[in-house]
Structures are given as structure tokens and as C-alpha cells.
Enzyme design. Structure first.
Site, mmCIF file in Angstrom:
data_model
loop_
_atom_site.group_PDB
_atom_site.id
_atom_site.type_symbol
_atom_site.label_atom_id
_atom_site.label_comp_id
_atom_site.label_asym_id
_atom_site.label_seq_id
_atom_site.Cartn_x
_atom_site.Cartn_y
_atom_site.Cartn_z
ATOM 1 N N ASN A 122 12.135 -10.166 -91.085
ATOM 2 C CA ASN A 122 11.587 -9.625 -89.844
ATOM 3 C C ASN A 122 12.716 -8.978 -89.038
ATOM 4 O O ASN A 122 13.703 -9.623 -88.702
ATOM 5 C CB ASN A 122 10.959 -10.727 -88.992
ATOM 6 C CG ASN A 122 10.431 -10.187 -87.667
ATOM 7 O OD1 ASN A 122 9.336 -9.635 -87.600
ATOM 8 N ND2 ASN A 122 11.216 -10.307 -86.601
ATOM 9 N N GLU A 123 12.578 -7.690 -88.775
ATOM 10 C CA GLU A 123 13.438 -6.948 -87.852
ATOM 11 C C GLU A 123 14.937 -7.101 -88.122
ATOM 12 O O GLU A 123 15.687 -7.615 -87.283
ATOM 13 C CB GLU A 123 13.132 -7.345 -86.408
ATOM 14 C CG GLU A 123 11.711 -7.059 -85.991
ATOM 15 C CD GLU A 123 11.440 -7.306 -84.518
ATOM 16 O OE1 GLU A 123 10.469 -6.731 -83.998
ATOM 17 O OE2 GLU A 123 12.207 -8.061 -83.874
ATOM 18 N N HIS A 160 12.794 -15.031 -90.204
ATOM 19 C CA HIS A 160 12.664 -14.520 -88.844
ATOM 20 C C HIS A 160 13.809 -15.100 -88.009
ATOM 21 O O HIS A 160 13.606 -15.883 -87.084
ATOM 22 C CB HIS A 160 11.305 -14.880 -88.255
ATOM 23 C CG HIS A 160 10.922 -14.054 -87.067
ATOM 24 N ND1 HIS A 160 9.700 -13.410 -86.956
ATOM 25 C CD2 HIS A 160 11.596 -13.736 -85.933
ATOM 26 C CE1 HIS A 160 9.641 -12.756 -85.799
ATOM 27 N NE2 HIS A 160 10.785 -12.951 -85.153
ATOM 28 N N LYS A 191 8.772 -15.112 -70.122
ATOM 29 C CA LYS A 191 8.252 -13.842 -70.619
ATOM 30 C C LYS A 191 7.117 -14.160 -71.579
ATOM 31 O O LYS A 191 7.325 -14.554 -72.717
ATOM 32 C CB LYS A 191 9.357 -13.059 -71.327
ATOM 33 C CG LYS A 191 8.981 -11.627 -71.685
ATOM 34 C CD LYS A 191 10.144 -10.925 -72.370
ATOM 35 C CE LYS A 191 9.844 -9.456 -72.599
ATOM 36 N NZ LYS A 191 10.927 -8.780 -73.367
ATOM 37 N N ASN A 211 6.656 -3.373 -86.420
ATOM 38 C CA ASN A 211 6.520 -3.981 -85.093
ATOM 39 C C ASN A 211 6.761 -2.889 -84.067
ATOM 40 O O ASN A 211 7.850 -2.304 -84.034
ATOM 41 C CB ASN A 211 7.551 -5.092 -84.896
ATOM 42 C CG ASN A 211 7.330 -6.264 -85.841
ATOM 43 O OD1 ASN A 211 6.324 -6.335 -86.547
ATOM 44 N ND2 ASN A 211 8.269 -7.192 -85.851
ATOM 45 N N GLU A 268 3.470 -6.451 -85.340
ATOM 46 C CA GLU A 268 3.614 -6.967 -83.973
ATOM 47 C C GLU A 268 3.308 -5.846 -82.989
ATOM 48 O O GLU A 268 3.695 -4.704 -83.195
ATOM 49 C CB GLU A 268 5.044 -7.457 -83.676
ATOM 50 C CG GLU A 268 5.428 -8.779 -84.276
ATOM 51 C CD GLU A 268 6.839 -9.199 -83.869
ATOM 52 O OE1 GLU A 268 7.294 -8.793 -82.762
ATOM 53 O OE2 GLU A 268 7.491 -9.905 -84.639
ATOM 54 N N TYR A 304 3.690 -13.500 -73.789
ATOM 55 C CA TYR A 304 2.991 -12.498 -74.597
ATOM 56 C C TYR A 304 1.621 -12.969 -75.080
ATOM 57 O O TYR A 304 0.868 -12.190 -75.650
ATOM 58 C CB TYR A 304 3.825 -12.187 -75.846
ATOM 59 C CG TYR A 304 5.030 -11.312 -75.641
ATOM 60 C CD1 TYR A 304 4.941 -9.930 -75.790
ATOM 61 C CD2 TYR A 304 6.270 -11.864 -75.349
ATOM 62 C CE1 TYR A 304 6.064 -9.120 -75.644
ATOM 63 C CE2 TYR A 304 7.401 -11.062 -75.200
ATOM 64 C CZ TYR A 304 7.291 -9.693 -75.353
ATOM 65 O OH TYR A 304 8.407 -8.891 -75.209
ATOM 66 N N TRP A 317 13.174 -15.920 -77.299
ATOM 67 C CA TRP A 317 14.614 -15.810 -77.488
ATOM 68 C C TRP A 317 15.363 -15.986 -76.164
ATOM 69 O O TRP A 317 15.073 -16.895 -75.412
ATOM 70 C CB TRP A 317 14.993 -14.526 -78.219
ATOM 71 C CG TRP A 317 14.296 -14.400 -79.541
ATOM 72 C CD1 TRP A 317 13.322 -13.493 -79.889
ATOM 73 C CD2 TRP A 317 14.452 -15.246 -80.695
ATOM 74 N NE1 TRP A 317 12.877 -13.724 -81.174
ATOM 75 C CE2 TRP A 317 13.560 -14.789 -81.699
ATOM 76 C CE3 TRP A 317 15.266 -16.346 -80.986
ATOM 77 C CZ2 TRP A 317 13.459 -15.387 -82.966
ATOM 78 C CZ3 TRP A 317 15.171 -16.947 -82.244
ATOM 79 C CH2 TRP A 317 14.281 -16.472 -83.208
#
Length: 464
Positions: free
Chosen positions: A156-157, A112, A423, A286, A363, A425, A417
């Protein structure tokens, strides 16, 4: 919902663990980049490294049945020679054992984004040797943890860390070069296939997949020009990861288009054969928003993403390919993320029809600024968001899609990040300024009721 459906939360090692230089952990590319730039970083983050037991216990008390987390490569492998850090392995054994203690199914991501800096210094994902190094890292993890893990994912991504790192330049290594973006993307997908091959060669129990930042593509109308723009956008956003991981082939029209202007000779037959032969068992998607596009009109390529939480800063134009637009009828977060649950329903149906593989929604969540000094954050907006997206999953299941789990991002507040810690979640508030105190939000209790009812309490609706 099926009784085996997994309900959980997802995190990433760099975003929650902290302890960035503890117990012989090596520097990651994100440690190096953020320290050099003097930006807010994950040195402490949610201090999950020291508070994992509390966090996993709260997941259990919140009804969750699975925890998706990632392993930190620089915490486990000390150097380019592949020397193993036993203290890093011991930490993840503790995480996994704590999950089992609370009847939480661990769902493990190998990568990740936190590449060891000792590999970044050699060129990172531009260096073919990093693919073999990732294969070695994968083998170490499979051998060490395979008797405790049923679900693995390689990356991941890939889209986000490759495009932002090599094309846009707002993530490490901060490059803006199309040719290098292509090479890095190719190497990541090759590395993913090497990891799958190692998993199968070891005859380890369980399944292995890949996790993609899924943005289903819609067009502004049904014209031929718009459909062409949609295909360009789909290749850019989705297909180079999902087609390659699930079907074993890069989209041929994407390769052909890129070859008109760039060198594709790095795509070697031996690598392509390994990619073809080592496809995934499932896909993790995600989902935060769709991509709405119109045909390209004019101007240079622009890729601007909102890291400040001030609406209206984002813009995506790829010259000659497509332009992303905003639906004037949609609601957007302060970070310009569209709230569009229908996109998840449509996207799940599209992905299942295309790949015929089991799907996990790995996600899904909404990031907002919140005052966490109150006794309990009243996050009705998050409850509404989660309700509508779980409803979208149920609609897709009604349409015949094999969807096996839902993971909210995230079970607790963490570092986001370059958005820092403002921010938020999480279902559990983390007071970063006051001894990392954890306090469940209203959504935490709501999610528990949804899980215990097997989603019977979801407010059902059909999207037009």
C-alpha cells in the site's frame, strides 16, 4: 454499475487493530517510533482486534460488499528467522471467515507500512535481505489464506512510506537522504515483484496487484517548461510505482536524471529481470487529490506536510524539478488537501489508457474533526465528497475505463498516523474516549442507499 462491482471500506492493520503487543505480536517500526517520540499512537486505535465482528457486521448492514484490510507482518512472523506466529494467523482467519459469514469479499493488502522492528534494526528497506523476508512473509500468507482470498495486493502506497521515511523524515525511520530514498524505493518495488513471483509460482487462485497513492498531475499552463515540470512531478508522484509494477520498468528518464547526481549501481540486472517478468494483474489507486505544478523557480527543496489541521502549512518544492501550487478556486480541507473530483476522473482515464489493466479505487475519503458524542454525526460534507468522486468514477467508466470497485477510507474512524485520532474519515463514528462506542454517521446510511441502487441515486454531473 456492474453487479460484480465491489463496494466497500478500507483500513490498515496498525491504524485500526490496536492490541499492539497481544498474542505474541512483535513490535513494528511504527510502535517503536511513536513510543520513542512519545506521540499519539495506535496501541489501541479502534480496537478492531477485539471488535472485528461488530465492525464487519456493520459493514454488511451498511450494504457494503467488500472489506479491504491489511495483514500485520509483525503479527504473523515472529523474528528474522521467519518463525510463524500461529496466533496471528488465527486472528486473520477469524477476520476472513467473518467477512465470508456476512457475504463480504475480503481484499487483502500484505504490507501497509508496519515493518517489523526486528527488520528495521538491520536497516529496514535499505537492506536487500528485507526483500527476501517479504517474499517469505508473502508465501506464508498465500499458503495459509489462498483458498479464502480472491484479491491480493503487495504494498500500500510505496511513495508515502518511502518518501516520508527516507526523504522528508517525518515518518520512521526519519531519514533525509536522497541516495537512501532511491535504494529503499528500488528495494520495495523489487520486493513487490518477488511477492508476485511467489504468487504465480504457487499457482494460487485469484489476482494480485499493487496499491498506489495516486495524484494525477496538472500544470498551470501549456508551456514547454510546465510540461517538463509535469513530467518530473509525475515521475516523483506516480510513475516509479505504477510503471514499475504494471510495465516492469522504472521510468528511464527518471533513472537517467538521478544518475547525474547519485549512484544507481544498486540496480542489478537480475533484479530488473525479475521486476520485468512479474507485473501485476490490476492496480489499486488511492485518490485524495491531484498535484498541480509550475516550473521550478528558485530555492532549496522543501517538503512540508500538514499534520496539525491548520490550513496553509503544506509546501512542496523539489529543486530543479517542479513546485506544487494551490488552485485559488479550489476548496481545501483543514489539512490542506484539495477537494477536486475531476482529478479522479482524469486520472482514471489516464491510468487506464496507459496500463490497460483493471482498476480498483482502493481508497477515497475526507478527513475532518467531528463531535462524535451526538446521536448521529450529520456529515453532509462527506456525502457530497463521496457523491462527486463516485460520479467521477462513473464518468471514467462512460469513457471506457475498466473500474471494478470503490473503497471509502474508511468504514469506521481510526488512527490516522501522525494526525492522531482527531482526523476522522469513518462512515461509523468511534468514540475513542467512551468505551469505543460505534455509531453510524449520516454518510453510512447514504452509502447503503447508493450501493443498493447500484449508484443510480448518485447525482450525476460532468466536469469541465
Amino acid at each position: 454499475m456492474d453487479k460484480n462491482f465491489l463496494w466497500g471500506g478500507a483500513t490498515a492493520s496498525y491504524q485500526c487493530e490496536g492490541a499492539w503487543n497481544v498474542d505474541e505480536k512483535q513490535e513494528s517500526m511504527w510502535d517503536h517510533y511513536l513510543h520513542l517520540q512519545e506521540l499519539e499512537n495506535g496501541d489501541i486505535a479502534s480496537d478492531h482486534y477485539h471488535r472485528y465482528e461488530e465492525d464487519i457486521r456493520m459493514m454488511k448492514e451498511g450494504g457494503q460488499t467488500s472489506y479491504r484490510f491489511s495483514l500485520s507482518w509483525p503479527r504473523i512472523i515472529k523474528n528474522r528467522e521467519g518463525e510463524v506466529n500461529q496466533k496471528g494467523l488465527d486472528f486473520y482467519h477469524k477476520i476472513i471467515d467473518t467477512c465470508h459469514k456476512y457475504d463480504i469479499e475480503p481484499f487483502v493488502t500484505l504490507y501497509h507500512w508496519d515493518l517489523p522492528q526486528y527488520w528495521e534494526e538491520t536497516g529496514g528497506w535499505l537492506n536487500l535481505d528485507v526483500c527476501q523476508a517479504f517474499e517469505h512473509f508473502s508465501e506464508v500468507c498465500f499458503k495459509e489464506f489462498s483458498d479464502k482470498i480472491k484479491f491480493w495486493t503487495t504494498f500500500n502506497e510505496p511513495k508515502w512510506f518511502i518518501v516520508n521515511g527516507y526523504f522528508i523524515g517525518n515518518y520512521p525511520p526519519g531519514l533525509q537522504n536522497v541516495q537512501k530514498t532511491m535504494i529503499a524505493a528500488y528495494h520495495v518495488m523489487y520486493a513487490s515483484a518477488l511477492s508476485v513471483r511467489a504468487f504465480r509460482a504457487g499457482n494460487y487462485p485469484g489476482q494480485i496487484g499493487v496499491v498506489h497513492s495516486y495524484t494525477p498531475v496538472n500544470g498551470v499552463n501549456d508551456s514547454i517548461e510546465t510540461k517538463i515540470a509535469m513530467r518530473y512531478a509525475d515521475n516523483y508522484c506516480n510513475n516509479w510505482i505504477l510503471d514499475t509494477a504494471a510495465k516492469g520498468e522504472f521510468p528511464i528518464d527518471l533513472v537517467a536524471k538521478l544518475s547525474e547526481s547519485y549512484d544507481v549501481s544498486f540496480m542489478e540486472e537480475e533484479h530488473l529481470s525479475i521486476i520485468k517478468q512479474n507485473t501485476v494483474d490490476f492496480i489499486g489507486l488511492n485518490y485524495y487529490a491531484r498535484t498541480l505544478v509550475k516550473p521550478y523557480t528558485t530555492g532549496e527543496t522543501q517538503l512540508i506536510f500538514n499534520h496539525t489541521g491548520k490550513k496553509g502549512e503544506s509546501k512542496v518544492v523539489i529543486k530543479g524539478w517542479f513546485e506544487q501550487v494551490k488552485d485559488p478556486n479550489s476548496e481545501f480541507t483543514a489539512w490542506d488537501t484539495e477537494i477536486y473530483p475531476k482529478g479522479l476522473e482524469d486520472g482514471l482515464i489516464e491510468a487506464y489508457e496507459r496500463y490497460q489493466l483493471p482498476i480498483f479505487v482502493t481508497e477515497n475519503g475526507v478527513g475532518v474533526r467531528e463531535d462524535v458524542t451526538v446521536d448521529c454525526v450529520n456529515d453532509d460534507y462527506r456525502i457530497s465528497f463521496m457523491n462527486d468522486h463516485i460520479n467521477a468514477i462513473m464518468n471514467a467508466q462512460d469513457a471506457g475505463c475498466d473500474i471494478r470497485g470503490y473503497y471509502t477510507w474508511s468504514p469506521f474512524d481510526l488512527y490516522s498516523w501522525k494526525n492522531g485520532c482527531e482526523k476522522r474519515y469513518g462512515l461509523v463514528a468511534v468514540d475513542f474516549d467512551n468505551n469505543q462506542i460505534r455509531k453510524p454517521k449520516k454518510s453510512y446510511y447514504w452509502f447503503k442507499e447508493i450501493i443498493e441502487s447500484q449508484a443510480k441515486l448518485i447525482q450525476r454531473k460532468k466536469y469541465n
